[in-house]
Design an enzyme around this catalytic site. Structure first.
Site, mmCIF file in Angstrom:
data_model
loop_
_atom_site.group_PDB
_atom_site.id
_atom_site.type_symbol
_atom_site.label_atom_id
_atom_site.label_comp_id
_atom_site.label_asym_id
_atom_site.label_seq_id
_atom_site.Cartn_x
_atom_site.Cartn_y
_atom_site.Cartn_z
ATOM 1 N N CYS A 161 -4.795 -0.569 -9.693
ATOM 2 C CA CYS A 161 -4.896 0.788 -9.163
ATOM 3 C C CYS A 161 -5.701 1.677 -10.123
ATOM 4 O O CYS A 161 -5.392 1.763 -11.310
ATOM 5 C CB CYS A 161 -3.496 1.367 -8.971
ATOM 6 S SG CYS A 161 -3.546 3.024 -8.292
ATOM 7 N N MET A 215 0.853 -1.186 0.000
ATOM 8 C CA MET A 215 0.000 0.000 0.000
ATOM 9 C C MET A 215 0.889 1.237 0.000
ATOM 10 O O MET A 215 1.777 1.364 0.853
ATOM 11 C CB MET A 215 -0.886 -0.012 1.253
ATOM 12 C CG MET A 215 -1.964 -1.085 1.205
ATOM 13 S SD MET A 215 -3.058 -1.000 2.640
ATOM 14 C CE MET A 215 -2.012 -1.668 3.926
ATOM 15 N N MET A 216 0.608 2.138 -0.932
ATOM 16 C CA MET A 216 1.447 3.335 -1.047
ATOM 17 C C MET A 216 1.333 4.174 0.219
ATOM 18 O O MET A 216 0.261 4.323 0.779
ATOM 19 C CB MET A 216 1.039 4.148 -2.267
ATOM 20 C CG MET A 216 1.366 3.379 -3.524
ATOM 21 S SD MET A 216 0.852 4.195 -5.015
ATOM 22 C CE MET A 216 2.053 5.478 -5.090
ATOM 23 N N GLY A 268 -9.510 -7.929 -0.236
ATOM 24 C CA GLY A 268 -10.635 -6.998 -0.200
ATOM 25 C C GLY A 268 -11.548 -7.271 0.979
ATOM 26 O O GLY A 268 -12.232 -8.289 1.026
ATOM 27 N N GLY A 270 -5.027 -5.840 3.544
ATOM 28 C CA GLY A 270 -4.499 -4.495 3.309
ATOM 29 C C GLY A 270 -4.741 -3.579 4.492
ATOM 30 O O GLY A 270 -3.994 -3.579 5.470
ATOM 31 N N ARG A 271 -5.837 -2.825 4.418
ATOM 32 C CA ARG A 271 -6.065 -1.770 5.402
ATOM 33 C C ARG A 271 -6.070 -2.265 6.845
ATOM 34 O O ARG A 271 -5.558 -1.588 7.738
ATOM 35 C CB ARG A 271 -7.388 -1.062 5.088
ATOM 36 C CG ARG A 271 -7.297 -0.182 3.863
ATOM 37 C CD ARG A 271 -8.649 0.229 3.355
ATOM 38 N NE ARG A 271 -9.377 -0.893 2.777
ATOM 39 C CZ ARG A 271 -10.513 -0.790 2.121
ATOM 40 N NH1 ARG A 271 -11.070 0.395 1.979
ATOM 41 N NH2 ARG A 271 -11.103 -1.861 1.618
ATOM 42 N N GLN A 283 6.168 -4.635 -5.506
ATOM 43 C CA GLN A 283 5.117 -4.381 -6.500
ATOM 44 C C GLN A 283 5.541 -3.274 -7.463
ATOM 45 O O GLN A 283 5.957 -2.195 -7.043
ATOM 46 C CB GLN A 283 3.794 -4.003 -5.861
ATOM 47 C CG GLN A 283 2.720 -4.022 -6.961
ATOM 48 C CD GLN A 283 1.383 -3.524 -6.528
ATOM 49 O OE1 GLN A 283 1.255 -2.397 -6.071
ATOM 50 N NE2 GLN A 283 0.379 -4.360 -6.678
#
Ligand SMILES: Cc1cc2nc3c(=O)[nH]c(=O)nc-3n(C[C@H](O)[C@H](O)[C@H](O)COP(=O)(O)O)c2cc1C
Length: 325
Positions: A83, A1-2, A195, A216-217, A53
């Protein structure tokens, strides 16, 4: 994740789990080929296994970036086809690449030839009007035929117009069933689902249907969810840290080491801010670190103080007669 899973986050994540596969932020192949490589790719030895990535759509640049990634000790490279940000679209990469499966196949082939590293692709169910299960299957079949070793599917489509990247992670509904179906219909492929998966219970449930789960989050919002992964998912006898305090303490020598190497305290502490999320003293821990890092002379001692503080509050909480109100 950026702006999240940089080397500092990964340094901390390794105090919680040694076995899970960590992913870098997306870095464009052009930046790696033409830019400051040590700055972009520098990593800690204990980082591995870690995937780099890549963003881009030029097979030559992607191949060169892959070769460089191998030199820097990454274990795998991954091509971003998920993205939806405008910046990425103006470079015609990210999710719009799902509309050019043969081109993605050429990129994957070039990356495969460039180094011995496995090559993965992270994509969505689809984008805009190209959003049927069959469209995704066609994309996957072509990319897999080019030698893609791992497909990581963010289980929602993206809209390239009208939704921000953030909305594109929230508004299009999750379609986990489509990813399970993909694994069912292509059992020979390594399929990873992503997700809305927020803990290890949900992870275990998905692992009955697919080969891997990408979180992710949730791993940023509440990093402690990773802390039982090695024991629970990989059959290790023990996890790296039995308690949050232990995980925080384990960072101290790394912080000292990285400060000496010239890194900024803020970058080193930022991934830890949510370590005590929902715990007594958790908000104070966060505040001590985020307010103290820019004080003159701040160093690893700041973390020591924050740990002592949260420990004292925790002990108070557990002492007989303490109020939980
Ligand atoms: C701040 C932020 C940055 C992200 N950067 C990337 C990225 O660089 N590459 C990528 O493939 N996905 C990126 N994503 C998307 C996540 O990897 C993931 O696909 C998405 O958040 C859905 O999974 P989750 O519900 O587990 O968060 C990013 C997400 C966030 C919130």
């Amino acid at each position: 994740m950026m702006d999240r899973t940089d080397r500092f986050y990964r340094l901390f994540a390794r105090r919680l789990t040694r076995r899970t596969l960590l992913y870098s932020e997306m870095i464009t192949a052009a930046a790696i080929v033409h830019g400051d490589r040590d700055h972009l790719l520098g990593k800690d030895e204990g980082d591995n296994p870690v995937v780099l990535q890549l963003g881009g759509d030029d097979p030559t640049l992607l191949a060169e970036a892959t070769r460089i990634a191998a030199d820097y000790g990454y274990d795998e490279v991954n091509l971003n086809c998920g993205c939806p940000s405008e910046r990425v679209q103006s470079g015609s990469f990210g999710v719009v690449l799902m509309g050019r499966p043969d081109h993605v196949a050429r990129c994957v082939e070039a990356m495969r030839l460039a180094s011995p590293l496995p090559v993965g692709v992270k994509h969505r169910i689809g984008f805009d009007e190209l959003d049927r299960y069959e469209d995704m299957l066609d994309f996957v079949d072509r990319v897999a035929a080019a030698g893609c070793d791992r497909l990581t599917v963010h289980a929602r489509k993206a809209w390239t117009q009208g939704l921000s990247p953030r909305e594109n992670r929230e508004i299009p509904p999750l379609r986990h069933d489509d990813v399970w179906r993909l694994k069912h219909e292509r059992p020979e492929l390594l399929i990873e689902i992503n997700g809305g998966i927020r803990d290890l219970d949900a992870t275990s449930a998905h692992l009955a249907h697919v080969d891997g789960v990408m979180i992710g989050r949730a791993a940023w919002d509440d990093p402690w969810i990773l802390a039982d992964a090695d024991r629970r998912l990989y059959g290790e006898a023990e996890n790296p840290a039995a308690t949050r305090i232990e995980a925080a303490r384990a960072m101290l020598p790394h912080i000292e080491r990285r400060l000496t190497a010239g890194d900024r305290l803020h970058h080193l502490l930022r991934p830890m801010l949510n370590l005590f999320l929902g715990q007594p003293g958790g908000r104070r821990f966060r505040r001590i670190l985020s307010e103290g890092h820019h004080q003159p002379g701040a160093d690893a001692g700041l973390l020591e103080r924050a740990i002592a503080d949260v420990e004292a509050i925790g002990a108070n909480h557990l002492s007989p007669g303490a109020s939980f109100g």
